[in-house]
Design a protein around this motif. Structure first.
Motif, PDB file in Angstrom:
ATOM      1  N   UNK A  30       0.844  -1.193   0.000  1.00  0.00           N
ATOM      2  CA  UNK A  30       0.000   0.000   0.000  1.00  0.00           C
ATOM      3  C   UNK A  30       0.881   1.246   0.000  1.00  0.00           C
ATOM      4  N   UNK A  31       0.384   2.342  -0.580  1.00  0.00           N
ATOM      5  CA  UNK A  31       1.217   3.544  -0.730  1.00  0.00           C
ATOM      6  C   UNK A  31       1.448   4.256   0.593  1.00  0.00           C
ATOM      7  N   UNK A  32       2.389   5.179   0.583  1.00  0.00           N
ATOM      8  CA  UNK A  32       2.580   6.086   1.714  1.00  0.00           C
ATOM      9  C   UNK A  32       1.478   7.135   1.694  1.00  0.00           C
ATOM     10  N   UNK A  33       1.212   7.691   2.877  1.00  0.00           N
ATOM     11  CA  UNK A  33       0.292   8.821   3.004  1.00  0.00           C
ATOM     12  C   UNK A  33       1.072   9.985   3.584  1.00  0.00           C
ATOM     13  N   UNK A  34       0.947  11.129   2.925  1.00  0.00           N
ATOM     14  CA  UNK A  34       1.669  12.338   3.328  1.00  0.00           C
ATOM     15  C   UNK A  34       0.656  13.425   3.678  1.00  0.00           C
ATOM     16  N   UNK A  35       0.886  14.128   4.765  1.00  0.00           N
ATOM     17  CA  UNK A  35       0.104  15.326   5.108  1.00  0.00           C
ATOM     18  C   UNK A  35       0.928  16.545   4.707  1.00  0.00           C
ATOM     19  N   UNK A  36       0.285  17.475   4.015  1.00  0.00           N
ATOM     20  CA  UNK A  36       0.948  18.707   3.576  1.00  0.00           C
ATOM     21  C   UNK A  36       0.163  19.903   4.105  1.00  0.00           C
TER      22      UNK A  36
END
Length: 437
Positions: free
Chosen positions: A404-410
């Motif tokens: 599963x992909x990474x999740x990034x908060x911006x």
């Protein structure tokens, strides 16, 4: 021109910006496929809901429906904004606890809560258990007796209202796995059972009519129905509801043809409908609770992909394939959900062709879009699919043993990984060798 992207989301290089960060740079830094959330957008929608309640001068709770996207970081942001959450599993509850979220500000939903989940909820002082069926009343009573505890509850009502939405995400009609039916008298029987329990405090009633709803009439209908039930309960059983919870389901814009109201406009109509209905009773004004999930998380999310192979067939729409697909967003395959996708390096580039945007998974149905207008693309280009924040990562899988992909908060030009990309080691860490003969 893509109408969902504003001028302030494009930087001097012409690239898409997410939370003040260049989407192309995010893809280079963290790899693709990648899920990115614009955190300020999450905050702004929660605040918009809060403002409409304050303007209407009613007691309220905005409870984020965390099934849309549950993560430690998401719960932290929701808590910072003074909102509550609803959880539907022990896993969501555990994640909220890991985030330091006060479970006193949580509601526990579900049509088949387990003994262990109810124990976890009660031990951690859950704010409300939304009771869904007669079996659960008995099971919860058992847990409360064993733990010598008390809990606040609501009854989930099936109001007999079908929202105009996909049949798989309708939940308010009579023929539903959720809630107590009104017409058969189940709801009245449930109220009597709960009132007979010295360990349950009944604070109100709840209904949820579906998801991705564009028309306000269904919400006005459920508001009127819940007030009518509360009025009946007061007259028949002497019970006065302190809370009316109308659930969520406010539709958002995914593609150009979607023209929903702003989510807070739905809420304004609900408040006014409840106020008007209550005025003709002796109920007094109850607190109004809502449970938005998609409308908070959805528009804030983006999926970034890298273009790979292409297949051209004479007289047919070409296939452009990306490095993600149904493993990180199953909604198009599951119920033909539609999204818009843009070129991250030039989101307002002139459109040159209509293609099928295909995923990499070994399924013919792994098509993210059957008809996606795109500029000319080449392998290595970064595409950004818009409004993917709800039920994308939440429903992600390891199909074909893909991580599963990474999740990034911006936010404010700063980006941070809040869920790591899975490794191949992660995929096998629960596997055990077979030792049979």
């Amino acid at each position: 021109m893509n109408e969902q992207i504003s001028a302030d989301q494009i930087n001097a290089a012409g690239h898409l910006m997410i939370g003040g960060c260049d989407a192309v740079d995010l893809a280079a830094q963290y790899g693709t496929p990648l899920v990115v959330y614009d955190v300020s957008q999450i905050r702004q929608q929660i605040r918009a809901f809060q403002r409409v309640f304050a303007k209407n001068q009613v007691d309220y709770t905005v409870s984020y429906a965390s099934k849309a996207f549950a993560a430690v970081a998401m719960y932290q942001v929701v808590n910072q904004e003074g909102a509550h959450i609803d959880v539907v599993s022990g896993g969501e509850m555990y994640t909220a606890l890991k985030a330091g979220f006060p479970l006193a500000h949580a509601s526990f939903h579900g049509n088949n809560k387990s003994y262990d989940e109810l124990v976890m909820a009660v031990k951690n002082h859950i704010g409300v258990v939304v009771v869904d069926n007669f079996h659960e009343i008995d099971l919860l009573n058992r847990v409360l007796e064993e733990l010598d505890a008390n809990v606040q509850v609501m009854l989930r009502i099936t109001p007999g209202i079908s929202a105009h939405t996909n049949k798989y995400i309708q939940t308010g009609q009579v023929d539903s796995k959720f809630g107590f039916d009104l017409e058969s008298g189940q709801a009245d029987q449930a109220l009597e059972k709960v009132q007979a329990s010295p360990r349950m405090t009944m604070i109100g009633l709840h209904a949820h009519i579906g998801s991705q709803i564009f028309e306000v009439a269904g919400f006005e209908g459920v508001a009127n129905k819940l007030v009518a039930v509360a009025d009946h309960w007061q007259k028949q059983f002497g019970y006065r509801a302190r809370v009316i919870n109308v659930g969520g389901g406010f539709g958002i814009r995914y593609v150009k043809d979607d023209q929903p109201l702003r989510p807070e406009e739905f809420v304004d109509a609900i408040i006014k409908a409840i106020k008007k209905a209550v005025a003709g009773t002796n109920l007094g004004q109850p607190a109004i609770w809502i449970e938005p999930g998609r409308s908070i998380a959805g528009p804030a999310g983006y999926n970034l992909y890298t273009v790979g192979s292409r297949k051209d067939l004479p007289g047919l729409k070409s296939y452009v394939t990306v490095d993600g697909g149904m493993g990180d967003n199953i909604r198009p395959a599951l119920y033909q959900a539609q999204y818009e996708t843009v070129l991250a390096s030039d989101p307002q580039a002139p459109l040159k062709e209509h293609v099928r945007l295909a995923g990499k998974y070994c399924e013919s149905g792994d098509i993210l879009s059957q008809d996606q207008a795109l500029p000319a693309t080449k392998p290595g280009d970064i595409l950004a699919t818009l409004d993917t924040g709800a039920y994308g990562y939440a429903m992600a899988s390891n199909y074909n043993r893909n991580p599963r992909p990474a999740v990034v908060f911006a936010e404010n030009g700063h980006s941070q990984v809040v869920i790591k990309r899975e490794s191949y080691d992660d995929l096998v860490h629960l596997d055990r060798p077979y030792e049979g003969k």
